[in-house]
Design an enzyme around this catalytic site. Structure first.
Site, PDB file in Angstrom:
ATOM      1  CD  GLU A 298       2.746 -97.095  83.778  1.00 51.86           C
ATOM      2  OE1 GLU A 298       2.448 -95.939  83.420  1.00 51.86           O
ATOM      3  OE2 GLU A 298       2.766 -98.058  83.001  1.00 51.86           O
TER       4      GLU A 298
ATOM      5  CG  ASP B 223      -3.162-100.640  86.726  1.00 47.68           C
ATOM      6  OD1 ASP B 223      -2.919-100.414  85.542  1.00 47.68           O
ATOM      7  OD2 ASP B 223      -4.173-101.288  87.111  1.00 47.68           O
TER       8      ASP B 223
ATOM      9  CD  GLU C  85      -3.364 -94.133  81.405  1.00 44.35           C
ATOM     10  OE1 GLU C  85      -3.035 -94.541  82.529  1.00 44.35           O
ATOM     11  OE2 GLU C  85      -2.576 -94.052  80.430  1.00 44.35           O
TER      12      GLU C  85
ATOM     13  CG  HIS D  31      -1.290 -97.188  84.727  1.00 45.62           C
ATOM     14  ND1 HIS D  31      -1.341 -98.572  84.612  1.00 45.62           N
ATOM     15  CD2 HIS D  31      -0.743 -96.741  83.579  1.00 45.62           C
ATOM     16  CE1 HIS D  31      -0.827 -98.925  83.437  1.00 45.62           C
ATOM     17  NE2 HIS D  31      -0.465 -97.835  82.794  1.00 45.62           N
TER      18      HIS D  31
ATOM     19  CD  GLU E 126       2.072 -91.634  82.871  1.00 44.83           C
ATOM     20  OE1 GLU E 126       1.230 -90.737  82.643  1.00 44.83           O
ATOM     21  OE2 GLU E 126       1.814 -92.838  82.672  1.00 44.83           O
TER      22      GLU E 126
ATOM     23  CG  ASP F  32       3.936 -92.469  79.913  1.00 43.53           C
ATOM     24  OD1 ASP F  32       4.991 -92.636  80.555  1.00 43.53           O
ATOM     25  OD2 ASP F  32       2.996 -93.299  79.906  1.00 43.53           O
TER      26      ASP F  32
ATOM     27  CE  LYS G 119       2.311 -94.310  76.204  1.00 45.75           C
ATOM     28  NZ  LYS G 119       2.528 -94.700  77.601  1.00 45.75           N
TER      29      LYS G 119
END
Ligand code: CA
Length: 377
Positions: A246, A269, A330, A296, A220, A194, A166
């Site tokens: 996503e 997703d 993922e 996702h 991301e 991300d 992250k």
């Protein structure tokens, strides 16, 4: 096979310790599961990604359109429901609700025909999927440089060949964490970052320039999902591939991303973008634009199973060759007490690879005791 009932299960679990990404802290995990019952005694399961209680209200609102219908007409029902709600929900919670319904209908179709979903969607291109570890969130205490490095090294030791960190906490801090994690995993492990759209294009480009040297597999959600031109600006300014999607919905939403060539990797997703029916269509559009598709996944074992059924039938990212690069799963490694508890048999990885479930439907069995245990009050 007629639909006799539709249930929305709202589940909730407190975490042992909160964790944060660039925009918020989590202290609980929620889930919204869809159960569709039929007159044949078969039950189908789906899941919605999104705010659980709103998703449940959406699915309850769709219930009258489903009762008495032929459960095998998943394509017809998708269009009926989409058209009925179109004026109020071409994106967001309406499509998330429809996604859970569609996944449950595919689970039923597979159970009725005694085939795993991927066999009904074209048959498997692969029986196992390489997973990347999603984790590396912030904690309330400790030095992130050291606990993130430690966590990343643990994923590598477990056999993962890719990990996702992250970012979005400030450019200098992001750079320090990327350096620490890259040092911990060495050069052979792929590293994604991300930002969860915490930046604008200016900040995302500034970050990208500082971390390009660390061999980033993808950056991301650098910018908000609405900012398609921003994605494109980031993509053209950097040598790092850009991933996003996503927070996008249906073939119509993704059409804009594809037409703009705004990203290198799309990440619909399955439990949000329109279910298995719609995500297969989006994947075909991605292939037509030579854009990589990497679903996702942020849910329970149902979401994992749905993603795996789809991944089994997706083409490799690179053209057929002796060593094509296969699409990746993922695999969320953060605490989620509900994720595996609702499954009679957990979905686990072996050395970074997850087997595609091959029993009928989604290939999972739901543990009803767990549903009762985690039911939100
Ligand atoms: Ca993400």
């Amino acid at each position: 096979m007629k639909i006799t009932n539709v249930r929305a299960h709202v589940l909730e679990a407190k975490l042992s310790q909160p964790f944060a990404y660039s925009r918020a802290w989590y202290s609980t995990r929620t889930a919204m599961l869809v159960e569709i019952e039929t007159d044949q005694g078969l039950t189908g399961w789906g899941e919605c990604y999104g705010p659980a209680r709103i998703n449940a209200a959406v699915v309850e609102s769709m219930k009258p359109l489903l009762i008495g219908q032929d459960a095998l007409r998943s394509e017809f029902l998708w269009h009926e429901i989409y058209a009925r709600f179109r004026d109020h929900g071409q994106k967001g919670v309406v499509i998330q609700g429809l996604s859970g319904v569609d996944i449950a209908l595919w689970d039923l179709k597979g159970k009725y025909l005694s085939q795993p979903i991927h066999r009904l969607m074209g048959g498997p291109l692969r029986t196992g999927v390489d997973a990347y570890a999603t984790g590396l969130y912030r904690r309330e205490t400790g030095d992130p440089e050291s606990y993130l490095a430690e966590e990343a090294a643990k994923y590598r030791a477990e056999g993962f060949r890719a990990v996702k960190l992250k970012v979005g906490f400030g450019i200098e801090e992001d750079e320090r964490m990327v350096r620490a994690v890259r040092a911990a995993i060495g050069p052979g492990t792929a590293l994604m970052v991300d930002a969860n759209h915490a930046y604008d294009a200016v900040a995302a480009i500034a970050l990208g320039r500082r971390i390009e040297a660390f061999d980033i597999f993808w950056l991301e959600e650098p910018v908000p999902p609405e900012d398609i031109a921003g994605h494109r600006a980031v993509k053209s300014a950097l040598r790092i591939p850009i991933a996003s999607g996503e927070c996008e919905f249906t073939r119509f939403g993704f059409r804009e991303i594809f037409a703009a060539h705004a990203v290198d990797i799309v990440q619909p997703d399955t439990c949000a973008a329109g279910g298995l029916s719609e995500c297969k269509k989006i994947a075909d559009m991605a292939a037509a634009h030579f854009i990589r598709y990497a679903p996702h996944v942020w849910g329970t074992g149902i979401a994992l199973a749905a993603a795996l059924q789809l991944l089994a039938v997706l083409p490799a990212w690179t053209p057929p060759s002796l060593n094509p690069i296969a699409p990746m799963l993922e695999f969320d490694r953060t605490e989620h007490p509900i994720r595996q508890a609702i499954l009679a048999t957990p979905i686990e990885h072996q050395n970074g690879t997850v087997a595609v479930p091959n029993t009928p439907g989604l290939g999972i069995e739901i543990d009803r005791n767990a549903l009762a245990w985690f039911r939100a009050t």
